[in-house]
Write a protein that holds these residues in place. Structure first.
Motif, PDB file in Angstrom:
ATOM      1  N   SER A   1      34.342 -51.717  84.091  1.00  0.00           N
ATOM      2  CA  SER A   1      35.353 -52.208  83.156  1.00  0.00           C
ATOM      3  C   SER A   1      35.094 -53.666  82.795  1.00  0.00           C
ATOM      4  O   SER A   1      35.284 -54.076  81.638  1.00  0.00           O
ATOM      5  N   ARG A   2      34.661 -54.457  83.765  1.00  0.00           N
ATOM      6  CA  ARG A   2      34.317 -55.855  83.481  1.00  0.00           C
ATOM      7  C   ARG A   2      33.164 -55.949  82.496  1.00  0.00           C
ATOM      8  O   ARG A   2      33.065 -56.911  81.724  1.00  0.00           O
ATOM      9  N   ASN A   3      32.280 -54.948  82.526  1.00  0.00           N
ATOM     10  CA  ASN A   3      31.141 -54.922  81.609  1.00  0.00           C
ATOM     11  C   ASN A   3      31.446 -54.178  80.317  1.00  0.00           C
ATOM     12  O   ASN A   3      30.537 -53.894  79.537  1.00  0.00           O
ATOM     13  N   TYR A   4      32.712 -53.822  80.130  1.00  0.00           N
ATOM     14  CA  TYR A   4      33.174 -53.125  78.915  1.00  0.00           C
ATOM     15  C   TYR A   4      32.497 -51.767  78.736  1.00  0.00           C
ATOM     16  O   TYR A   4      32.210 -51.334  77.627  1.00  0.00           O
ATOM     17  N   ASN A   5      32.269 -51.094  79.858  1.00  0.00           N
ATOM     18  CA  ASN A   5      31.692 -49.751  79.826  1.00  0.00           C
ATOM     19  C   ASN A   5      32.764 -48.714  80.130  1.00  0.00           C
ATOM     20  O   ASN A   5      33.598 -48.916  81.021  1.00  0.00           O
ATOM     21  N   GLY A   6      32.736 -47.598  79.408  1.00  0.00           N
ATOM     22  CA  GLY A   6      33.553 -46.464  79.793  1.00  0.00           C
ATOM     23  C   GLY A   6      32.973 -45.835  81.054  1.00  0.00           C
ATOM     24  O   GLY A   6      31.790 -46.003  81.357  1.00  0.00           O
ATOM     25  N   VAL A   7      33.796 -45.121  81.810  1.00  0.00           N
ATOM     26  CA  VAL A   7      33.345 -44.506  83.065  1.00  0.00           C
ATOM     27  C   VAL A   7      33.624 -43.009  82.998  1.00  0.00           C
ATOM     28  O   VAL A   7      34.748 -42.587  82.704  1.00  0.00           O
ATOM     29  N   ASN A   8      32.602 -42.209  83.286  1.00  0.00           N
ATOM     30  CA  ASN A   8      32.679 -40.753  83.160  1.00  0.00           C
ATOM     31  C   ASN A   8      32.101 -40.081  84.397  1.00  0.00           C
ATOM     32  O   ASN A   8      31.254 -40.656  85.095  1.00  0.00           O
ATOM     33  N   LEU A   9      32.520 -38.853  84.637  1.00  0.00           N
ATOM     34  CA  LEU A   9      31.938 -38.058  85.722  1.00  0.00           C
ATOM     35  C   LEU A   9      32.206 -36.586  85.453  1.00  0.00           C
ATOM     36  O   LEU A   9      32.886 -36.214  84.494  1.00  0.00           O
ATOM     37  N   GLU A  10      31.644 -35.738  86.310  1.00  0.00           N
ATOM     38  CA  GLU A  10      31.831 -34.298  86.215  1.00  0.00           C
ATOM     39  C   GLU A  10      32.279 -33.767  87.575  1.00  0.00           C
ATOM     40  O   GLU A  10      31.901 -34.303  88.614  1.00  0.00           O
TER      41      GLU A  10
END
Length: 285
Positions: free
Chosen positions: A244-253
């Motif tokens: 989040s600090r790097n402005y990335n979305g986070v995903n998983l399966e």
């Protein structure tokens, strides 16, 4: 036309198919973009009048293989995917494959129609999940568990045996299968192998792949003797905070038959955005 140009066309075709059916295709871009280096992934395409109209991807995971494909709307029901599948079988026969899985979004009517024509049995289903801060039940990432301090660090080159052992025990694979999968993954770019430590000792692992400001968490597992102590939750929360600090979305399966993991992910703020169904091929190759 070079490989990068073709990959851009595959991406455009994916977006067109997803918009047309309101689905999300699982093309494993972490593997697809590094086909030549990884060796476990191959793909075939079909063109008509210089336009990409069909694609099929073959993704090797140790002794198993997954297959996923698509055909451009407006060009369907013309045998394009059937032809791609026939070409793909020739490549599959050259591999030592113990399990062949075909996957498609559960909401894809066109995918369901083709799958009905093949000798398949339902294998399993997975939810694709994305972190939504408004859905999180807890605050920022924590570096502690019931048993002590949890820290994350990049795996060192000499720690492959630890990663392989954790994959083997965590995902019901032989160590040989886990080692083969690790070698394939290790050739992919844009990724990190992460060691999860408890009080300074390896307690789990995961793999992170980031591209276009989206990070995917793969292969998250904790040593069986250390489960239930909050280690996985702490690792997830720390990863969410960092990305989040790097402005990335986070995903998983997560597999539908793993309710404990699903409950954990939902409590950390992950929401279901798509479902992929997997079918095991029972025909001869």
């Amino acid at each position: 036309m070079n490989t990068q140009d073709t990959l851009k066309e595959i991406e455009e075709l994916q977006l067109r198919c997803e918009q047309y059916e309101g689905i999300s295709l699982k093309l494993n871009w972490d593997m697809l973009e590094h086909t030549m280096e990884a060796g476990g992934t191959e793909w075939l395409v079909t063109y008509e009048e210089d336009q990409l109209v069909g694609f099929i991807g073959l993704y090797g995971f140790g002794g198993s293989m997954e297959v996923c494909g698509m055909v451009r709307p407006g060009f369907r029901r013309r045998g394009i995917f059937t032809s791609l599948w026939e070409r793909a079988q020739n490549k599959i026969r050259q591999r030592n494959i113990s399990t062949l899985l075909l996957n498609a979004p559960a909401a894809s009517a066109s995918g369901a129609g083709f799958l009905k024509s093949l000798p398949l049995v339902f294998g399993h289903a997975e939810y694709q999940m994305k972190w939504d801060p408004s859905a999180a039940l807890q605050g920022p990432g924590e570096a502690s568990s019931a048993a002590g301090t949890v820290t994350l660090r990049p795996a060192r080159e000499d720690e492959s045996a630890i990663l392989i052992k954790l994959d083997s025990s965590g995902f019901n694979m032989t160590e040989e299968e886990a080692a083969e999968m690790f070698e394939e993954q290790n050739l992919e770019a844009l990724q990190e192998h992460i060691i999860i430590e408890l009080n300074g000792q390896p307690a789990g692992k995961m793999r992170l792949w980031t591209d276009n400001n989206e990070t995917w968490i793969y292969g998250l597992t904790v040593d069986k003797d250390l489960r239930g102590l909050g280690i996985g939750r702490s690792a997830l929360q720390q990863t969410i905070e960092r990305e989040s600090r790097n402005y990335n979305g986070v995903n998983l399966e997560v597999a539908l038959d793993n309710p404990n993991a699903l409950k954990l992910y939902e409590s950390c703020g992950f929401v279901i955005v798509n479902r992929q169904d997997y079918y095991r091929y029972t025909g001869s190759l």
